[in-house]
Design a protein around this motif. Structure first.
Motif, PDB file in Angstrom:
ATOM      1  N   UNK B   4       0.814  -1.217   0.000  1.00 57.11           N
ATOM      2  CA  UNK B   4       0.000   0.000   0.000  1.00 57.11           C
ATOM      3  C   UNK B   4       0.843   1.259   0.000  1.00 57.11           C
ATOM      4  N   UNK B   5       1.920   1.211   0.658  1.00 51.97           N
ATOM      5  CA  UNK B   5       2.761   2.411   0.699  1.00 51.97           C
ATOM      6  C   UNK B   5       3.452   2.650  -0.653  1.00 51.97           C
ATOM      7  N   UNK B  12      -5.415   1.502  -2.451  1.00 48.37           N
ATOM      8  CA  UNK B  12      -6.584   2.071  -1.778  1.00 48.37           C
ATOM      9  C   UNK B  12      -7.843   1.257  -2.072  1.00 48.37           C
ATOM     10  N   UNK B  15      -7.588  -2.083  -0.491  1.00 50.09           N
ATOM     11  CA  UNK B  15      -7.776  -1.986   0.954  1.00 50.09           C
ATOM     12  C   UNK B  15      -9.251  -1.869   1.299  1.00 50.09           C
ATOM     13  N   UNK B  16      -9.918  -1.069   0.497  1.00 49.24           N
ATOM     14  CA  UNK B  16     -11.359  -0.915   0.732  1.00 49.24           C
ATOM     15  C   UNK B  16     -12.046  -2.273   0.655  1.00 49.24           C
ATOM     16  N   UNK B  19     -11.320  -4.217   3.702  1.00 48.01           N
ATOM     17  CA  UNK B  19     -12.100  -3.718   4.844  1.00 48.01           C
ATOM     18  C   UNK B  19     -13.542  -4.182   4.747  1.00 48.01           C
ATOM     19  N   UNK B  25     -17.274 -10.163   7.316  1.00 48.44           N
ATOM     20  CA  UNK B  25     -16.940 -11.361   8.116  1.00 48.44           C
ATOM     21  C   UNK B  25     -17.244 -11.117   9.584  1.00 48.44           C
ATOM     22  N   UNK B  26     -16.804  -9.896  10.046  1.00 45.63           N
ATOM     23  CA  UNK B  26     -17.023  -9.566  11.449  1.00 45.63           C
ATOM     24  C   UNK B  26     -18.500  -9.571  11.790  1.00 45.63           C
ATOM     25  N   UNK B  29     -19.809 -13.142  11.718  1.00 45.86           N
ATOM     26  CA  UNK B  29     -19.306 -13.870  12.886  1.00 45.86           C
ATOM     27  C   UNK B  29     -19.990 -13.371  14.151  1.00 45.86           C
ATOM     28  N   UNK B  30     -20.089 -12.029  14.262  1.00 49.13           N
ATOM     29  CA  UNK B  30     -20.725 -11.434  15.431  1.00 49.13           C
ATOM     30  C   UNK B  30     -22.161 -11.894  15.555  1.00 49.13           C
ATOM     31  N   UNK B  33     -22.199 -15.441  16.463  1.00 50.23           N
ATOM     32  CA  UNK B  33     -21.817 -15.588  17.867  1.00 50.23           C
ATOM     33  C   UNK B  33     -22.946 -15.180  18.789  1.00 50.23           C
ATOM     34  N   UNK B  36     -25.571 -17.639  18.875  1.00 51.45           N
ATOM     35  CA  UNK B  36     -25.149 -18.804  19.627  1.00 51.45           C
ATOM     36  C   UNK B  36     -25.154 -18.526  21.128  1.00 51.45           C
ATOM     37  N   UNK B  37     -24.618 -17.314  21.439  1.00 55.81           N
ATOM     38  CA  UNK B  37     -24.468 -16.972  22.840  1.00 55.81           C
ATOM     39  C   UNK B  37     -25.827 -16.808  23.510  1.00 55.81           C
ATOM     40  N   UNK B  47     -37.960 -28.853  22.504  1.00 55.61           N
ATOM     41  CA  UNK B  47     -37.318 -29.172  23.788  1.00 55.61           C
ATOM     42  C   UNK B  47     -38.101 -28.581  24.960  1.00 55.61           C
ATOM     43  N   UNK B  51     -39.444 -30.764  27.951  1.00 49.98           N
ATOM     44  CA  UNK B  51     -39.076 -30.438  29.331  1.00 49.98           C
ATOM     45  C   UNK B  51     -40.302 -30.330  30.217  1.00 49.98           C
TER      46      UNK B  51
END
Lengths: 343, 298
Positions: B4-5, B12, B15-16, B19, B25-26, B29-30, B33, B36-37, B47, B51
């Motif tokens: 990049x430099x 650029x 990189x975009x 990002x 992905x974040x 995943x979030x 998660x 799931x959490x 169930x 029960x």
């Protein structure tokens, strides 16, 4: 990414944006890792919890069931061995020595059952979860059962010895019966036998087994009643001798009055006195009969009071445990199932 | 980063892209998660129903423990009341044994309450069946709590001060009338206090016994009140003959009580069983819905 301010060269802006992006990426990466970790830990913890619950429901409960199942046969073996030794015949001390092996085997069975219970309890005993509550109930029922069986074994020599001729308790001395020439003698012999016998029975009040404790309470009262009635009958017999003397006296007085043609008032006085004595005799007689009948009934009840300890009380108590403990086990298993389904 | 430099223009846009990919992905995943959490998809799951059905079985099974526990209580308490002089020991046995049953009831009530928190019991068709289940099993629990009080009160009076009336008194004894009146008075006193907190059936039982004991007591009192010898003998005979009926009278009172208790407990148990069967049926058909719609929730 449009540039809204053309006055500033993009070259100058870019280097400033770069750290922002860098930071943002790092934050994102950390977030991703953190969430991943949370999920993993959560999952792992959940899985571990499921595994420990499954182990509780399976291995732990089975181990406890197996260990518990050995306690009663071991107790029976000890009772039989002790009794056999005693019938040999042997003294209490000797019989205790002769049945030492069975006693140790019982203690071993009881100890391993207790440690199986302890193992089941560890980590599951907190009462704020449904499983914890079910575990606590199960533990309590088992502890009661183990205490009961230990008491049954530990206090057996005391109980078994009560009516043995060679035992210090000497309760068979209570059955004075034909040995006494008079009722006063019967009362004396009974009192002599009752003192050590009641003392020995009172020791059973400290037993961990409530069948012995309750027997000791009832037995003590029964012996006390016997003593009381023996006293009433002895007194009645003595009174009777006195009444015979009084009667003879009256007959003499009446004969004498007739012989000397005594005034009516005197004859009337004699008749009144005789009537009063008659009433006394009747009362004495009734009290005597009542006490004598009760005394005999008390003596007759004694053997069944002793027999019932094993024939009725202990078998009823064991039946109680046999209905409570399996129910507690099933409830715990079902409670674990609920927990496992929810996970 | 070295690239990049060197070539900022091409870098650029790349990189975009990175990002964007990273953010996507974040987010995925979030989201994954988080899902799931806080794993609880909306709506009732299979169930949950399973029960609740198991919890139903647990509550039903727990009720079976009352009989052996109350029998145990009765046996322990009867012995100590009949054989012990000291109040302390009576109190100790009473507290220990009654505490067991009280805790049993607390646990059972807790189990019923836990069922009420299930999302399944919020559903209309199940809510009604559960309401009845909770009501009837709550009634069984309350009934057994009451049985504990009744048994204790009956044991305390009949096994205590009233026991000598038919056990220790010499009917043909000179002081019988006097002894009877004295014993009857303390028995009546004990019967009166035994009515405290007892239920209607038990109060009726105690009043029936009171009636019988008071009747006999008054006849013996008449013997005491009569001064004339001959009249006294007559009264004594009448009172003695009346004593012959006492067992019949007491038997009648007792049988009435036992019948009443049996009837009320049978009804309670029948109602509870019916509500249990109904809840079981409703839950089963709710489970069948999952089967029809595949493994998913609604």
């Amino acid at each position: 990414m449009t540039n809204e301010n053309p006055g500033i060269t993009p070259a100058a802006a870019r280097p400033r944006r770069r750290p922002v992006i860098l930071v943002a990426s790092i934050v994102l990466a950390v977030l991703v890792i953190a969430i991943g970790a949370v999920v993993a830990v959560n999952n792992f913890a959940g899985q571990q919890k499921s595994e420990s619950l499954s182990a509780l429901k399976g291995d732990r409960l089975n181990a406890l069931g197996d260990a518990r199942g050995k306690v009663q046969p071991a107790a029976n073996a000890y009772l039989a061995a002790y009794k056999k030794a005693r019938n040999a015949p042997a003294s209490r001390d000797q019989a205790q020595k002769d049945s030492q092996k069975e006693k140790e085997e019982f203690q071993q069975a009881s100890n391993s059952a207790r440690s199986a219970l302890q193992e089941l309890k560890s980590g599951n005993g907190s009462g704020d979860t449904p499983v914890g509550v079910a575990v606590q109930q199960l533990v309590e029922s088992h502890e009661d059962y183990f205490d009961y069986m230990e008491g049954l074994v530990e206090s057996y020599p005391q109980f078994e010895g009560l009516f043995r001729g060679d035992d210090a308790a000497g309760c068979n001395g209570l059955f004075v019966g034909s040995k006494a020439a008079s009722l006063r003698e019967r009362q004396t012999l009974l009192a002599q036998a009752a003192a050590p016998c009641r003392k020995a029975a009172s020791e059973l009040l400290q037993s961990k087994n409530n069948a012995y404790v309750e027997f000791a309470r009832s037995f003590n009262n029964k012996v006390a009643e016997l003593e009381e009635r023996a006293e009433v009958t002895a007194k009645g017999e003595e009174n009777y001798a006195e009444f015979v003397r009084l009667k003879d006296d009256f007959v003499k007085r009446a004969d004498d009055a007739e012989a000397r043609n005594a005034p009516d008032a005197e004859v009337q006085k004699i008749a009144d006195d005789a009537k009063a004595v008659n009433a006394q005799i009747r009362a004495n007689r009734s009290e005597f009969d009542f006490a004598a009948k009760r005394y005999l009934a008390g003596v007759k009840e004694m053997p069944s009071l002793v027999e019932n300890v094993f024939a009725k009380e202990i078998s009823a108590d064991i039946k109680h445990f046999d209905s409570v403990i399996p129910a507690r086990e099933q409830i715990l298993k079902d409670t674990i199932d609920v927990e496992l389904t929810a996970n | 980063m070295e690239e990049t430099s060197k070539e900022s223009g091409r870098g650029s846009s790349r990189r975009t892209g990175i990002i964007v990919v990273a953010v996507v992905i974040a987010l995925v995943a979030g989201g994954f998660g988080a899902w799931f959490a806080f794993f609880r998809p909306s709506g009732v799951q299979r169930a949950d129903v399973e029960s609740l059905d198991k919890q139903r079985g647990i509550v039903d099974r727990s009720m079976n423990l009352y009989d052996p526990l109350l029998e145990e209580f009765t046996a322990r308490y009867t012995n100590v009341v009949a054989e012990e002089e000291g109040d302390q020991q009576k109190e100790q046995v009473f507290n220990q044994e009654s505490d067991l049953i009280k805790r049993e009831s607390d646990v059972n009530t807790g189990r019923l309450d836990a069922m009420a928190h299930s999302p399944v019991t919020q559903e209309a068709e199940i809510a009604e069946a559960f309401r009845r289940f909770k009501e009837h099993y709550g009634a069984v629990i309350a009934y057994n709590d009451q049985r504990l009080i009744n048994t204790a009160n009956i044991t305390r009076s009949m096994g205590g001060p009233c026991a000598p009336l038919h056990k220790d008194l010499n009917v043909s004894g000179e002081n019988y009338a006097q002894e009877y009146v004295e014993t009857a008075d303390s028995c009546l006193l004990a019967l009166a206090s035994a009515k405290d907190k007892a239920d209607a059936d038990t109060v009726q039982l105690l009043e029936g016994i009171e009636g019988v004991v008071r009747g006999q007591r008054d006849k013996q009192q008449e013997v005491l009140d009569t001064t004339d010898d001959l009249a006294r003998l007559a009264k004594r005979t009448t009172a003695g003959v009346a004593m012959l009926d006492i067992n019949d009278a007491l038997d009648k009172v007792r049988t009435t009580y036992e019948d009443a208790v049996k009837a009320s407990s049978t009804k309670l148990v029948d109602d509870a069983n019916a509500s249990n069967a109904e809840l079981e049926r409703v839950l089963k058909s709710r489970l069948d819905q999952f089967g029809a719609a595949g493994q998913e929730g609604k």
